[in-house]
Design a protein around this motif. Structure first.
Motif, mmCIF file in Angstrom:
data_model
loop_
_atom_site.group_PDB
_atom_site.id
_atom_site.type_symbol
_atom_site.label_atom_id
_atom_site.label_comp_id
_atom_site.label_asym_id
_atom_site.label_seq_id
_atom_site.Cartn_x
_atom_site.Cartn_y
_atom_site.Cartn_z
ATOM 1 N N LYS A 62 0.827 -1.205 0.000
ATOM 2 C CA LYS A 62 0.000 0.000 0.000
ATOM 3 C C LYS A 62 0.864 1.258 0.000
ATOM 4 O O LYS A 62 0.539 2.241 -0.665
ATOM 5 N N GLY A 63 1.975 1.230 0.743
ATOM 6 C CA GLY A 63 2.887 2.375 0.759
ATOM 7 C C GLY A 63 3.515 2.608 -0.605
ATOM 8 O O GLY A 63 3.609 3.742 -1.074
ATOM 9 N N LYS A 64 3.939 1.522 -1.258
ATOM 10 C CA LYS A 64 4.529 1.657 -2.591
ATOM 11 C C LYS A 64 3.498 2.144 -3.596
ATOM 12 O O LYS A 64 3.811 2.952 -4.479
ATOM 13 N N LEU A 65 2.268 1.652 -3.473
ATOM 14 C CA LEU A 65 1.206 2.093 -4.379
ATOM 15 C C LEU A 65 0.911 3.575 -4.178
ATOM 16 O O LEU A 65 0.749 4.319 -5.159
ATOM 17 N N ALA A 66 0.871 4.024 -2.946
ATOM 18 C CA ALA A 66 0.626 5.448 -2.679
ATOM 19 C C ALA A 66 1.754 6.299 -3.259
ATOM 20 O O ALA A 66 1.511 7.363 -3.836
ATOM 21 N N SER A 67 2.991 5.825 -3.125
ATOM 22 C CA SER A 67 4.129 6.559 -3.687
ATOM 23 C C SER A 67 4.035 6.616 -5.215
ATOM 24 O O SER A 67 4.270 7.671 -5.818
ATOM 25 N N ALA A 68 3.679 5.497 -5.829
ATOM 26 C CA ALA A 68 3.532 5.469 -7.291
ATOM 27 C C ALA A 68 2.392 6.384 -7.733
ATOM 28 O O ALA A 68 2.491 7.058 -8.774
ATOM 29 N N ASP A 69 1.307 6.433 -6.958
ATOM 30 C CA ASP A 69 0.194 7.335 -7.289
ATOM 31 C C ASP A 69 0.638 8.795 -7.225
ATOM 32 O O ASP A 69 0.251 9.607 -8.065
ATOM 33 N N ARG A 70 1.456 9.141 -6.208
ATOM 34 C CA ARG A 70 1.963 10.524 -6.109
ATOM 35 C C ARG A 70 2.862 10.838 -7.302
ATOM 36 O O ARG A 70 2.775 11.926 -7.877
ATOM 37 N N ASP A 71 3.716 9.892 -7.659
ATOM 38 C CA ASP A 71 4.597 10.103 -8.818
ATOM 39 C C ASP A 71 3.781 10.285 -10.089
ATOM 40 O O ASP A 71 4.094 11.139 -10.927
ATOM 41 N N LEU A 72 2.739 9.485 -10.244
ATOM 42 C CA LEU A 72 1.876 9.592 -11.418
ATOM 43 C C LEU A 72 1.183 10.948 -11.460
ATOM 44 O O LEU A 72 1.120 11.592 -12.511
ATOM 45 N N ALA A 73 0.684 11.395 -10.321
ATOM 46 C CA ALA A 73 0.015 12.705 -10.273
ATOM 47 C C ALA A 73 0.998 13.828 -10.625
ATOM 48 O O ALA A 73 0.644 14.753 -11.368
ATOM 49 N N ASP A 74 2.225 13.740 -10.126
ATOM 50 C CA ASP A 74 3.248 14.745 -10.470
ATOM 51 C C ASP A 74 3.544 14.728 -11.967
ATOM 52 O O ASP A 74 3.653 15.784 -12.599
ATOM 53 N N CYS A 75 3.674 13.535 -12.509
ATOM 54 C CA CYS A 75 3.971 13.414 -13.943
ATOM 55 C C CYS A 75 2.823 13.974 -14.784
ATOM 56 O O CYS A 75 3.050 14.674 -15.773
ATOM 57 N N GLN A 76 1.591 13.678 -14.397
ATOM 58 C CA GLN A 76 0.438 14.195 -15.137
ATOM 59 C C GLN A 76 0.379 15.714 -15.048
ATOM 60 O O GLN A 76 0.051 16.383 -16.026
ATOM 61 N N SER A 77 0.705 16.257 -13.887
ATOM 62 C CA SER A 77 0.717 17.713 -13.732
ATOM 63 C C SER A 77 1.781 18.335 -14.625
ATOM 64 O O SER A 77 1.527 19.347 -15.303
ATOM 65 N N ASP A 78 2.967 17.735 -14.660
ATOM 66 C CA ASP A 78 4.043 18.246 -15.520
ATOM 67 C C ASP A 78 3.650 18.143 -16.993
ATOM 68 O O ASP A 78 3.936 19.049 -17.790
#
Length: 117
Positions: A62-78
């Motif tokens: 769950k921690g790794k998934l949350a981290s990947a979700d944050r990375d995905l959100a950052d990438c989508q924002s960029d």
């Protein structure tokens, strides 16, 4: 007389009721039953350990998934910011009109003629 008969019946019923308890098998577990209990205890302990490991693995996932979700959100924002910048090209920066340099003035015809002679 009724009292004596009642007392005798009570004693007889009590004796009949207690007789199986006095003549029954002992209440101790057999060696096989003790081994089964020991095996079940070990199995229970192992299952508790397995459950704890599974819960730890789930928490890590769950921690790794949350981290990947944050990375995905950052990438989508960029990506959205880059697409918006490309849509406004070449005026990408909001203040670009303020610092854009004016083109140089055209050369004078008089000077051009002097150079030709």
């Amino acid at each position: 007389m009724i009292r004596t008969r009642t007392l005798r019946s009570f004693v007889a019923i009590a004796a009949l009721g207690l007789a199986p308890l006095m003549t029954s098998c002992s209440n101790k577990a057999t060696e096989e039953q003790m081994k089964t209990l020991h095996d079940l205890d070990q199995q229970r302990d192992q299952l508790k350990i397995d459950l704890q490991h599974s819960q730890d693995n789930l928490r890590d996932a769950k921690g790794k998934l949350a981290s990947a979700d944050r990375d995905l959100a950052d990438c989508q924002s960029d990506t959205r910011a880059a697409q918006a910048g490309l849509a406004m090209w070449p005026n990408v920066w909001p203040d670009s009109a303020d610092w854009r340099v004016a083109p140089p003035p055209p050369p004078d015809n008089k000077m051009m003629m002097k150079k030709k002679h």
